[in-house]
Design a protein around this motif. Structure first.
Motif, PDB file in Angstrom:
ATOM      1  N   VAL A 111     -81.882  59.444 -28.219  1.00 57.93           N
ATOM      2  CA  VAL A 111     -80.589  59.923 -27.743  1.00 57.93           C
ATOM      3  C   VAL A 111     -80.296  59.488 -26.318  1.00 57.93           C
ATOM      4  N   LEU A 112     -81.337  59.126 -25.580  1.00 54.99           N
ATOM      5  CA  LEU A 112     -81.129  58.785 -24.174  1.00 54.99           C
ATOM      6  C   LEU A 112     -80.284  57.542 -23.952  1.00 54.99           C
ATOM      7  N   VAL A 113     -80.623  56.455 -24.593  1.00 54.46           N
ATOM      8  CA  VAL A 113     -79.898  55.204 -24.326  1.00 54.46           C
ATOM      9  C   VAL A 113     -78.409  55.339 -24.647  1.00 54.46           C
ATOM     10  N   PRO A 114     -78.030  55.863 -25.815  1.00 53.01           N
ATOM     11  CA  PRO A 114     -76.591  56.037 -26.050  1.00 53.01           C
ATOM     12  C   PRO A 114     -75.933  56.973 -25.038  1.00 53.01           C
ATOM     13  N   ILE A 122     -90.593  64.246 -19.843  1.00 56.89           N
ATOM     14  CA  ILE A 122     -90.256  65.086 -20.988  1.00 56.89           C
ATOM     15  C   ILE A 122     -91.469  65.220 -21.907  1.00 56.89           C
ATOM     16  N   CYS A 123     -92.144  64.120 -22.166  1.00 57.21           N
ATOM     17  CA  CYS A 123     -93.340  64.155 -23.019  1.00 57.21           C
ATOM     18  C   CYS A 123     -94.440  65.009 -22.394  1.00 57.21           C
ATOM     19  N   LEU A 124     -94.622  64.894 -21.095  1.00 55.44           N
ATOM     20  CA  LEU A 124     -95.654  65.685 -20.420  1.00 55.44           C
ATOM     21  C   LEU A 124     -95.350  67.182 -20.511  1.00 55.44           C
ATOM     22  N   VAL A 125     -94.093  67.556 -20.353  1.00 57.47           N
ATOM     23  CA  VAL A 125     -93.711  68.968 -20.483  1.00 57.47           C
ATOM     24  C   VAL A 125     -93.933  69.444 -21.918  1.00 57.47           C
ATOM     25  N   SER A 162     -84.868  52.769 -17.691  1.00 56.32           N
ATOM     26  CA  SER A 162     -84.507  54.114 -17.225  1.00 56.32           C
ATOM     27  C   SER A 162     -84.865  55.154 -18.280  1.00 56.32           C
ATOM     28  N   SER A 163     -84.622  54.840 -19.537  1.00 54.60           N
ATOM     29  CA  SER A 163     -84.952  55.750 -20.625  1.00 54.60           C
ATOM     30  C   SER A 163     -86.453  56.047 -20.646  1.00 54.60           C
ATOM     31  N   ILE A 164     -87.258  55.033 -20.459  1.00 51.95           N
ATOM     32  CA  ILE A 164     -88.713  55.225 -20.463  1.00 51.95           C
ATOM     33  C   ILE A 164     -89.138  56.114 -19.306  1.00 51.95           C
ATOM     34  N   SER A 165     -88.551  55.902 -18.129  1.00 55.47           N
ATOM     35  CA  SER A 165     -88.935  56.709 -16.972  1.00 55.47           C
ATOM     36  C   SER A 165     -88.503  58.166 -17.128  1.00 55.47           C
ATOM     37  N   ILE A 166     -87.486  58.420 -17.913  1.00 56.59           N
ATOM     38  CA  ILE A 166     -87.040  59.791 -18.159  1.00 56.59           C
ATOM     39  C   ILE A 166     -87.892  60.446 -19.240  1.00 56.59           C
ATOM     40  N   LEU A 204     -84.258  68.502 -25.306  1.00 58.11           N
ATOM     41  CA  LEU A 204     -84.011  69.384 -26.439  1.00 58.11           C
ATOM     42  C   LEU A 204     -84.461  68.734 -27.748  1.00 58.11           C
ATOM     43  N   VAL A 205     -84.085  67.479 -27.941  1.00 60.72           N
ATOM     44  CA  VAL A 205     -84.476  66.771 -29.168  1.00 60.72           C
ATOM     45  C   VAL A 205     -85.993  66.617 -29.239  1.00 60.72           C
ATOM     46  N   ALA A 206     -86.610  66.209 -28.127  1.00 60.17           N
ATOM     47  CA  ALA A 206     -88.066  66.025 -28.124  1.00 60.17           C
ATOM     48  C   ALA A 206     -88.789  67.349 -28.347  1.00 60.17           C
ATOM     49  N   GLY A 207     -88.296  68.420 -27.748  1.00 59.66           N
ATOM     50  CA  GLY A 207     -88.931  69.718 -27.911  1.00 59.66           C
ATOM     51  C   GLY A 207     -88.780  70.285 -29.307  1.00 59.66           C
ATOM     52  N   LEU A 208     -87.602  70.101 -29.896  1.00 65.62           N
ATOM     53  CA  LEU A 208     -87.360  70.642 -31.237  1.00 65.62           C
ATOM     54  C   LEU A 208     -88.065  69.848 -32.330  1.00 65.62           C
TER      55      LEU A 208
END
Length: 118
Positions: free
Chosen positions: A29-32, A56-59, A48-52, A17-21
């Motif tokens: 927001v992922l790590v926290p 998200i970036c590709l989408v 783990s954050s990088i793999s997630i 949501l944050v990346a899209g907006l």
């Protein structure tokens, strides 16, 4: 024990949501959120954050490209620096204690918030 599937789902949804907006910032927001909602060990949080973030970036790229197009020419000068920075961070990040990475991320979030508010 925390519900790991729910934690991952909620953290991923918030990051998407944050990346899209905003076009960026999902990783902030992922790590926290992963810290609060899952049982991932501190040493694995950032990887783990990088793999997630990658999917998200590709989408986000695909949706943006289909809706408004992506002007690649203005982005090209930043790509080389991003690759170099990512390679350096992947090597050095493993040597920095998770506690200091958390503090650095916190300061980056505060600085970004201050900059956008002022």
């Amino acid at each position: 024990m925390r519900n790991v599937k729910f934690g991952f789902g909620l953290a991923g949804a918030c990051a998407g949501l944050v990346a899209g907006l905003f076009g960026a910032g999902g990783g902030l927001v992922l790590v926290p959120l992963l810290t609060l909602l899952t049982d991932i060990e501190e040493d694995s949080l950032f990887s783990s954050s990088i793999s997630i973030i990658l999917p998200i970036c590709l989408v986000c790229i695909a949706v943006t490209a289909m809706s408004v197009g992506i002007p690649l020419r203005p982005a090209l000068p930043y790509l080389l620096g991003s690759v170099i920075g990512g390679l350096c961070a992947a090597q050095w990040g493993q040597k920095i204690p998770a506690r200091w990475l958390h503090r650095g991320l916190g300061l980056l979030i505060l600085w970004g918030g201050y900059r956008y508010l002022c």
